[in-house]
Design a protein around this motif. Structure first.
Motif, short mmCIF file in Angstrom:
data_model
loop_
_atom_site.label_atom_id
_atom_site.label_comp_id
_atom_site.label_asym_id
_atom_site.label_seq_id
_atom_site.Cartn_x
_atom_site.Cartn_y
_atom_site.Cartn_z
N ASP A 87 -15.55 -7.46 16.51
CA ASP A 87 -15.93 -7.71 15.13
C ASP A 87 -14.75 -7.60 14.17
OD1 ASP A 87 -15.47 -4.99 15.25
OD2 ASP A 87 -17.21 -4.44 14.03
N TYR A 90 -14.21 -2.69 14.40
CA TYR A 90 -14.39 -1.49 15.23
C TYR A 90 -14.19 -1.77 16.72
CZ TYR A 90 -16.48 2.63 17.38
OH TYR A 90 -16.69 3.74 18.14
N ASP A 92 -15.95 -4.23 20.41
CA ASP A 92 -16.80 -5.28 20.96
C ASP A 92 -18.09 -4.68 21.48
OD1 ASP A 92 -17.43 -7.95 21.78
OD2 ASP A 92 -17.02 -7.34 23.84
N ASP A 93 -19.22 -5.23 21.07
CA ASP A 93 -20.54 -4.77 21.50
C ASP A 93 -21.09 -5.77 22.51
OD1 ASP A 93 -23.06 -3.80 21.84
OD2 ASP A 93 -23.65 -3.90 19.75
N GLU A 133 -21.38 -3.14 15.25
CA GLU A 133 -20.29 -4.07 15.57
C GLU A 133 -20.80 -5.33 16.27
OE1 GLU A 133 -20.03 -0.45 18.38
OE2 GLU A 133 -20.36 -0.85 16.25
N ARG A 136 -21.95 -7.50 13.41
CA ARG A 136 -20.78 -7.98 12.67
C ARG A 136 -20.02 -9.04 13.48
NH1 ARG A 136 -20.11 -1.88 10.97
NH2 ARG A 136 -21.25 -1.95 9.01
N LYS A 137 -20.02 -8.90 14.78
CA LYS A 137 -19.43 -9.95 15.63
C LYS A 137 -20.23 -11.24 15.47
CE LYS A 137 -20.07 -9.70 20.16
NZ LYS A 137 -19.86 -9.38 21.60
N ARG A 170 -21.97 4.20 11.65
CA ARG A 170 -21.13 3.01 11.48
C ARG A 170 -21.81 1.92 10.65
NH1 ARG A 170 -20.03 4.09 17.03
NH2 ARG A 170 -21.04 2.18 17.77
#
Length: 329
Positions: A87, A90, A92-93, A133, A136-137, A170
């Motif tokens: 993202d 922070y 990668d999810d 995250e 957000r990605k 977060r």
């Protein structure tokens, strides 16, 4: 293959047919008449069970451990998929996958929740429950899609956003809210498809689309049946009752005009044949993108606005309460 409790009569009859076929082959005894009768009964039984599924049974199919995931469908529907990570804030999810691909020869951005197929992968992908995250990605990829005028395809399959302390620290709620706000204003086509469980804001964060479709045996709701049962009846064991009350299945949501199309599933559920199920999705998805591509950016934003504005029912009673008789209202 794992079978669900209500499928037991079908499984037992299918096993009996296979046993008779093996017996006929080994003993060289003609039992084709008996086998034909049983196969006819099997087809009738499958129609009775799968043609009249209850809401809780659809919930069970949506949660099936072998149900196809976003990556399964991306690989079937698209070519040249290039996954993108992170993202830029922070990390990668892995509970959300996304990237660029070609769909019927045209470039698209495709994003989806991704759960695992075994314990190890589920732990790595957090059981398909994204952290901030992840959202957000997804938003980063959507903004990139708008910049290069690419349609966005979102595949929804999550129990909900991860509710842990770290996710809240977060900015979980802000990340979801930001996606809702930004998706409402994108000037490119957005098509969202619920392929499994569509749970709470975790699903809605990928669900602000011009068109929203659902697989026949998927669910879409503000809370899980277990969660609703715990709130309403103080006992999650009433999840079956909650599922019937909540109207969370594709046929119910189609009647309420919350979704656009119900995508038929192959008999027994999508997990029985991923390739065939992808063909059913492809028919609806291609028609959606072809229709939306004819609209301008302003028209897409307006259509999306009108779609969500018209969801739900409300009363606007403008009657004035008489000053001398308030109880008359």
């Amino acid at each position: 293959m794992n079978h669900l409790p209500f499928e037991k009569p079908v499984v037992e009859l299918r096993e009996k047919i296979n046993e008779l076929k093996e017996f006929t082959k080994d003993k060289e005894i003609d039992m084709s008449g008996e086998i034909d009768k049983l196969e006819s009964r099997l087809e009738q039984l499958e129609d009775e069970i799968y043609g009249n599924l209850k809401p809780w049974q659809r919930v069970q199919i949506a949660r099936h451990a072998e149900r196809p995931t976003s990556l399964d469908y991306i690989n079937e529907l698209c070519t040249g998929f290039m996954e993108m990570h992170g993202d830029r804030l922070y990390g990668d999810d892995e509970a959300i996958v996304g990237g660029i691909a070609f769909y019927h020869g045209r470039p698209v951005t495709v994003i989806g929740h991704q759960r695992g197929k075994d314990t190890k992968e589920n732990l790595r992908r957090n059981f398909g429950m994204p952290h901030p995250e992840g959202y957000r990605k997804a938003l980063r990829l959507m903004k990139q899609a708008e910049k290069f005028n690419r349609p966005i395809i979102c595949l929804i399959d999550t129990k909900g956003a991860y509710p842990g302390k770290a996710a809240e620290e977060r900015g979980q709620s802000e990340a979801i809210a930001r996606n809702l706000l930004e998706m409402a204003g994108f000037s490119v086509p957005i098509v969202s498809i619920v392929i499994g469980e569509g749970g709470s804001g975790g699903a809605l964060a990928l669900g602000v689309g011009n068109h929203i479709h659902m697989l026949e045996n998927s669910t879409y709701s503000v809370i899980s049946p277990e969660g609703a049962a715990a709130l309403l009846w103080k006992d999650s064991a009433h999840a079956k009752k909650a599922a019937e009350t909540m109207k969370i299945t594709a046929p119910d949501l189609k009647k309420m005009e919350i979704i656009d199309e119900v995508i038929p599933e192959i008999r027994g559920g999508a997990h029985h044949n991923v390739a065939e199920q992808a063909k059913q999705i492809d028919k609806i998805l291609k028609a959606s993108i072809d229709e939306l591509n004819k609209m301008s950016g302003e028209e897409l934003i307006e259509q999306r606005y009108e779609k969500f504005k018209n969801i739900g029912e409300f009363n606007d009673d403008s009657a004035i309460i008489p000053a001398d008789n308030p109880s008359a209202f």
